[in-house]
Write an enzyme that holds these catalytic residues in place. Sequence first.
Site, PDB file in Angstrom:
ATOM      1  N   ASN A 267      -0.692 -11.050 143.379  1.00 34.93           N
ATOM      2  CA  ASN A 267      -2.135 -11.155 143.162  1.00 34.93           C
ATOM      3  C   ASN A 267      -2.877 -11.623 144.416  1.00 34.93           C
ATOM      4  OD1 ASN A 267      -4.643 -11.641 141.378  1.00 34.93           O
ATOM      5  ND2 ASN A 267      -4.234 -13.685 142.221  1.00 34.93           N
TER       6      ASN A 267
ATOM      7  N   THR B 169      -0.578 -16.883 143.069  1.00 43.66           N
ATOM      8  CA  THR B 169      -0.236 -17.033 144.486  1.00 43.66           C
ATOM      9  C   THR B 169       0.760 -15.975 144.968  1.00 43.66           C
ATOM     10  OG1 THR B 169       1.393 -18.674 143.776  1.00 43.66           O
ATOM     11  CG2 THR B 169      -0.676 -19.525 144.650  1.00 43.66           C
TER      12      THR B 169
ATOM     13  N   ASP C 115      11.831 -18.283 144.649  1.00 43.58           N
ATOM     14  CA  ASP C 115      11.052 -17.905 143.467  1.00 43.58           C
ATOM     15  C   ASP C 115      11.685 -16.719 142.744  1.00 43.58           C
ATOM     16  OD1 ASP C 115       9.075 -19.862 143.700  1.00 43.58           O
ATOM     17  OD2 ASP C 115       8.008 -18.688 145.210  1.00 43.58           O
ATOM     18  N   GLY C 116      12.194 -15.776 143.515  1.00 43.71           N
ATOM     19  CA  GLY C 116      12.837 -14.601 142.928  1.00 43.71           C
ATOM     20  C   GLY C 116      14.011 -14.999 142.038  1.00 43.71           C
TER      21      GLY C 116
END
Length: 268
Positions: A167, A164, A50-51
């Site tokens: 948060n 997800t 994701d990064g």
Amino acid sequence: MSKKIYIFANESESSAYTEKQLRKKLDKSGYTIYSEYSDDVDLLVCIGGDGTFLEAMHRFNFPSMPIIGINTGHLGMFQEISPYMLDDFIFNYSQEKYALQKLSTVCMKVKTTDGRVHEHLGINEVLIKASATYSVHLNISIDGSFIERFSGDGVLIATPAGSTAYNYSLGGSVVDPRLEILQVTPISPMNTTAYRSFTSSILLPSDLSLQIMPDMYERKSTLRVVYDGFHVEYDDVEEIEVGFSDVSVNLMRFENYDFWRKVKSKFL
Ligand code: NAP
Ligand code: MN
């Protein structure tokens, strides 16, 4: 005309290996692979976690072409396929058997006392905290009307896609991406008679914005604003406005994509 593709990969060994395999396969199928990024490519491939996807979105300024993520990272919420699925991916892509999932961004406009406005976008979230270990003191309004005096580590505003991420670690809710809402989540709020704020997340519709003003006490201190893990510090903030932005990106999803199945497989 053959489709033009750009591949962005992180530094890991498995990403390098996956990129090599993918280049071979795409080349064999007649696709043109660009060696440098250009806004006119037909497809952007992101290999990593994701990064890596977030890094690509910021580096290429939230491009509008379809984007496919190949997961060689840890979690991979944005990624649609794994390295062993390259043939399936090329088949589905060539047959145009895919849907595009629109990811909206949250926009933060930081007005400084010199009258300038600094804009930052987040795919996951934007957040405001103190630059050091101090707590921040913020007056927060919704759509222009004052709502709370916040004191604590900071305030995070997440998109559905970012629900997800950070948060969720803060006790925020997981949001179905079909909902166009912003989630405002407090980071370690301190509730006293001096400052009082919601201790849970609040949800806002996409047409409302949030105004955050440093308390008088805060005027002299430095605020850190963070967007998808990148950060900037401002020591002369007058007001920060946060809302949905018109900028969005399009993730490629295949037939068997199901948000809740994905969440379950990653979190439960
Ligand atoms: P990082 O600190 O290297 O990793 C943060 C973790 O969050 C990684 O495991 C990453 O997945 C995962 N992640 C990123 N976006 C996600 C999403 N939408 N849903 C679920 N998980 C997600 O930072 P990074 O990889 O550059 O990512 C930046 C993001 O990290 C920020 O936007 C923020 O949301 C998150 N973050 C979380 C915390 C926390 O939970 N306490 C603290 C700081 C930052 P991959 O392994 O696939 O990269
Ligand atoms: Mn990461």
